[in-house]
Every structure is written in structure tokens, then in C-alpha cells.
Design an enzyme around this catalytic site. Sequence first.
Site, short mmCIF file in Angstrom:
data_model
loop_
_atom_site.label_atom_id
_atom_site.label_comp_id
_atom_site.label_asym_id
_atom_site.label_seq_id
_atom_site.Cartn_x
_atom_site.Cartn_y
_atom_site.Cartn_z
N ASP A 185 -11.44 -4.39 -17.18
CA ASP A 185 -11.92 -5.42 -18.10
C ASP A 185 -10.73 -5.97 -18.89
O ASP A 185 -10.14 -5.27 -19.71
CB ASP A 185 -12.96 -4.80 -19.05
CG ASP A 185 -13.51 -5.78 -20.07
OD1 ASP A 185 -13.07 -6.95 -20.10
OD2 ASP A 185 -14.38 -5.37 -20.86
N HIS A 204 0.81 -1.23 0.00
CA HIS A 204 0.00 0.00 0.00
C HIS A 204 0.84 1.27 0.00
O HIS A 204 0.34 2.35 -0.33
CB HIS A 204 -0.95 -0.01 1.20
CG HIS A 204 -2.20 0.79 0.99
ND1 HIS A 204 -2.20 2.07 0.46
CD2 HIS A 204 -3.49 0.52 1.26
CE1 HIS A 204 -3.44 2.53 0.41
NE2 HIS A 204 -4.24 1.60 0.88
#
Length: 447
Positions: free
Chosen positions: A384, A168
Site C-alpha cells: 500500500d 529474478h
Amino acid sequence: MAIPFFPVNIKFTVRRSQPELVAPAKPTPREVKQLSDIDDNDAQRFQLPLVHFYPHKPSMTGKDPAQVIKRALAQTLVFYYPFAGRLREGLGRKLMVDCNAEGVIFIEADADVSLHQFGEPLQPPFPFFEELLYSVPGSEGIINCPLLLIQVTRLKCGGFIFAARINHTMSDGFGIVQFLKALAEIAQSACEPSIPPVWCRELLNARDPPRISFTHNDEYDEVPDDETRSHVMVHHSFFFGPNELMAIHKMFPHHHHGPQNSTFEVLTAFIWRCRTIALQLEPDREVRLMCSNNVRGKSNSPLVPPGYYGNAFVFPAVVTTAGKLSRNSLGYALELVKKSKAMATVEYIRSVADLMVIRGRPNLVSTRSWVVSDVRRAGFRDIDFGWGKARYAGPAMAGSGDFLGTSFFIPQENAEGEEGIVVPICLPLKSMMLFIKQLENMLISKL
């Protein structure tokens, strides 16, 4: 160790390939790049797990998602080459990336299970998640470890699961999505990302000389941890659809002469109060709420440019007592939520960066704290790889590293196709049962 509260009755076997390191497909700059003073504080030093579930797409029959994504990953790392490096720690605990092109971990796997067996709707906690995102021994650290781990698991129905674990300190939710969108674009034959990545971490560094202009006591002061750790912690998610959100809105006062209450504000206030009541704390115990505030677009002259993929958010805290929060109306909680949001000014952001340098990059106060991160607009569902949008996309569970008191607001559709918000929460078992009862009691009269 936290466990699922309502585990799905599913068992499956995963066959994994040997983990391998994927390096950039072309030579990349050999350099050292410093993280910002917002990136490298203790609150960001953990590995964030993400998961995306993709259904079978007939037009993609014969194409292997693992190989498609693996090839695209090598090409994407040419543009995002710091991800292929390793973190080093310098003076004053300053983190920097050694851009040595060692690579990121990639695993491909097969599971003898179909997508529908994970439940409907898909939401955390996911059964046997450790099989879907294998933690390679020696890879879990922050320093001198791979910055990214990806596992693609093919399902017997023709769908697949994309799971990732990211350091992170490198990126926040928006930065992670930017990287994953670039990966998806290249998986669909793009030559380069549509949004060029921008490093520029110095833009969120401390001033010279640093000068703390807020107290920040509520966020970063040490608070004695007087809680017992003997109880069993459990994970569960809660779906708030249109009917539930409308019912919650009705519980709050209307501001006829001011801005309307946002869905984030009322849902945060509602859950925080219910959660606090369920914890059954002594009335004089302090409780904290920290709302993650993104600094992108905070002023007419944005602090970071488009394409910036570092951490660009802060956690202004509001503090009250368990007794005040439980006894007062929901309007009291709402005003505290609004206060937390309003605190995240440009000057506040600068002050946080200065504090990190002066005070040695401290962690957030975790004792009796609840941290909320709204990722509904981050764009996880828009990723996608060629198989369409994911059925679920985003954080894989509540918590941030060892701190289990972080929840995410994640966009999701229910079984009826209604758009809503999934909120994963981790609580002691007894508190979870009380929390569910509290939610039901408050919502039943409004639905």
C-alpha cells in the site's frame, strides 16, 4: 510469441517520460556481494514482470503517485543498495553484484484510460501490457544490466498502475514483496523498513566439498525437445472461486486417517491432469510437474533468517507418462503432487546447491513440464503506497522468461467480492480450447 486468448476490447495511448536511473538517496557501500548457489542457477536467470492496479482514493487527490514512489525508491535503495548495482559473472558462472549505485530504471507515464476498462475482475493477460511496462532497449539482459525497472502509469480516473520488472536472481516472491513493502512504507513517510534487509547469501551456498545426495535426474537431466514450435501460443487466466474449489475438492478421495487434501494440492492435480489431456501427447511421453517449494521455515532451525530477500525455493519434480496421468483417477495425480511437496527437505535443498556448483548451474527440464508457484501468501496485495490495497497484485502473466510452462496461484476477488484463485496459463491455441472444454466438462456435474 504468446498472445491473449480473450483480449479485452480496449485501446489506449500512453505518454511516457524519458526513462531515468534512480540511485540511492545517500552514499552506500561500494563492494561486491556474491549471490547464493540457489540464486544464480539458469532457472532464475530471467526478468519477472509484476503489476499492481490501484483505484482512485479521494483523500489522495493532488498527490502524484509517480513522484511519491520515485522519492521513496531513492530512499529505499539506501537499505536495499544491491538492487542499484549490476550483476557480474565470475569463474564457474558464479554471479555477484557489483554494488556501484548506478541505480534502477524508473518511468512515469499517463494513460487515457480508466481502471474499470481493464475488465472485472482484473486478471492476466492485460491488454497492451508492453505499454504499461516499457522495456527500455538494452535493459533486458541479466549481466551488466539494471536489476529493477519500475513504471508508474497514472490513469484518467485518478487511479494508477504500478508495474515492475525484476531480475529474478536477486529475489524470489517473498523477497520481492519484502522490498516492495519497504518501498510502500517509506512512501508513507517511514524512515526505514520495518523489516531490515538481510543478505547472508552464503547460507544457501554449496557445502565444502559439495556432495549431491539426491539424483535430481527428473529436474535437471537433459531431455530431448521433440515438440513442434510452429503453433500459436496463447495466454488466458482461470478464476477458481469458492464454488469451483468446493467442486474440485469433491472429486478427490478423502483421507480419513491422514491429513486433509489442501486446496493447493487438489487444484494443482486437477489442472495438471486437464492440461495434459488437452495437450494430446503420445501416451508414452513423459510429463513433469514441479511445485515451487519455499525453504523458509522448513526446519526448527530455519535455513534463512527473517529479512532474507534472496531466492529460497526449490523445484522437486515428479514424472509420469501422459497416458498414465490421463487414464488414471485424479487421486493418482494428487499423490504425485503430494510427493513433490514432501521431497523438499533440508537435505534436498543442500543437495540442489551442491549440484549447481558441480554441474555448472543447469536449468530445469522444460520439455513437457508444468511448473507451479503458489504466491497466495507472499503478500503482493498488502503493498500500500498510500492509495490502499491493489485491485490486482502479482505476476503479470504465465511463464518464467522464455519458458511459458510456469503458472502462478494468485489470490483475487471476483466481481461478486468472493475470494478465489487466479491461475494464468499459456498453451497452444488448440490445446487451450480443449483445456477449457475439459475444465467445463469436469466442473459442470459438481457445481
